[in-house]
Design an enzyme around this catalytic site. Structure first.
Site, PDB file in Angstrom:
ATOM      1  N   HIS A 283       0.817  -1.216   0.000  1.00 35.94           N
ATOM      2  CA  HIS A 283       0.000   0.000   0.000  1.00 35.94           C
ATOM      3  C   HIS A 283       0.852   1.268   0.000  1.00 35.94           C
ATOM      4  O   HIS A 283       0.335   2.373  -0.215  1.00 35.94           O
ATOM      5  CB  HIS A 283      -0.933  -0.001   1.223  1.00 35.94           C
ATOM      6  CG  HIS A 283      -2.237   0.686   0.980  1.00 35.94           C
ATOM      7  ND1 HIS A 283      -2.383   1.714   0.074  1.00 35.94           N
ATOM      8  CD2 HIS A 283      -3.477   0.497   1.532  1.00 35.94           C
ATOM      9  CE1 HIS A 283      -3.642   2.128   0.087  1.00 35.94           C
ATOM     10  NE2 HIS A 283      -4.319   1.397   0.953  1.00 35.94           N
ATOM     11  N   ASP A 287      -2.435   2.044  -4.467  1.00 38.38           N
ATOM     12  CA  ASP A 287      -3.704   2.184  -3.746  1.00 38.38           C
ATOM     13  C   ASP A 287      -4.706   1.159  -4.250  1.00 38.38           C
ATOM     14  O   ASP A 287      -4.523   0.543  -5.307  1.00 38.38           O
ATOM     15  CB  ASP A 287      -4.270   3.599  -3.932  1.00 38.38           C
ATOM     16  CG  ASP A 287      -3.393   4.659  -3.287  1.00 38.38           C
ATOM     17  OD1 ASP A 287      -2.784   4.356  -2.240  1.00 38.38           O
ATOM     18  OD2 ASP A 287      -3.309   5.770  -3.828  1.00 38.38           O
TER      19      ASP A 287
END
Length: 310
Positions: A283, A287
């Protein structure tokens, strides 16, 4: 008789009464906490040597350490302690580093394998005639992943963090890592330049690496430099799992079993071969929306696999 003469004679008598020993032996006896008077010398004229000290004692520090260190509890019946192999230690270190370093999330997508299964059936003989090898679903899925990664909009799925995670290294090529499970542990050979290969070339390259991995003949260069990795547990009936990223990749794709599943098609319930793909993403780089777009495109290619041959 002068007092100093008496004192001198007493010192000489004391020294004469002391056991004869080399300077090193005296120092070692002090370190080991030994009484020289209790040791028989083996040197010239009975002089105590280093070997005599070693034969009867051990360092005081070692004795104290043994007294302080707790003794291991006896093993319960039926318990065996087995030391980790070098490979297992390396895997443990790498997986721990990946798990603790990268904040990850996993996306799960169902893939209708109807068309891909039909295409593989058509390709088995032509690929066998050309390469002498049998094309597998891992080959087809791997090539589909490569083609999806080459799209500019998915460049962060084919990237790595560098410089203490301050910069992102984007790769304009795809080196695909393919996890191979061995009895000794997991190894990830890398198909370098996979984005420049057609299906036959990819089949040859991947099979050669997998064979080397299984026979312990992989070179260091063939296990490094991956930009993305896939791991397939489908042959064991696994329906879903969360693969751990092969650092420094930004993502890894888990391939699950294909299961005959009731599915709604054009408003009608039918049985279709459904396979789940599990994409674990770092992450820090990617995204959720970008990961989902990648999976949508990958799903499209796998369900319309003729695009692999165009």
């Amino acid at each position: 008789q002068p007092a100093q003469d008496v004192y001198k004679r007493q010192v000489e008598q004391f020294q004469a009464a002391q056991p004869k020993a080399t300077p090193l032996a005296r120092k070692m006896a002090l370190d080991f906490g030994l009484d020289l008077g209790q040791i028989k010398g083996s040197g010239i004229f009975g002089k105590i040597t280093k070997e005599d000290i070693l034969a009867v004692g051990q360092p005081r520090a070692s004795q104290e350490a043994e007294e302080v260190a707790p003794k291991a509890a006896p093993l319960a019946e039926g318990v065996e302690v087995k030391p980790m192999s070098a490979m297992r230690k390396a895997i443990a270190k790498g997986m721990t580093n990946s798990y603790l370093t990268a904040p990850t999330f996993t996306l799960n997508y169902d893939i209708d394998m109807t068309n891909l299964m039909a295409l593989r059936k058509q390709l088995i003989d032509p690929i066998m005639d050309k390469t002498g090898l049998k094309v597998t679903f891992t080959d087809l899925i791997g090539l589909a992943v490569v083609k999806t990664l080459t799209k500019p909009e998915h460049e962060y799925l084919n990237a790595s963090l560098i410089n203490d995670a301050k910069d992102i290294e984007l790769h304009r090529f795809v080196n695909l890592g393919i996890a191979v499970g061995l009895d000794e542990g997991l190894i990830v050979p890398v198909v370098h330049g996979a984005d420049q290969m057609n299906l036959s070339e990819f089949v040859v390259a991947s099979k050669e690496l997998i064979k080397k991995a299984q026979t312990g003949k992989l070179k260091a260069a063939e296990m490094s430099g991956s930009t993305f990795s896939i791991t397939n547990l489908g042959m064991f009936g696994t329906k879903s799992f969360n693969p751990i990223i092969n650092q420094p990749n930004s993502a890894i794709l888990g391939v699950c079993a294909t299961v005959q599943t009731p599915t709604a098609v054009d408003g009608q319930i039918t049985i279709r071969p459904i396979m789940q793909l599990c994409l674990t993403i770092d992450h820090r780089i990617v995204d959720g929306m970008n990961g989902a777009k990648f999976m949508v495109d990958l799903k499209h290619i796998l369900e319309n696999p003729m695009e692999l041959l165009i």
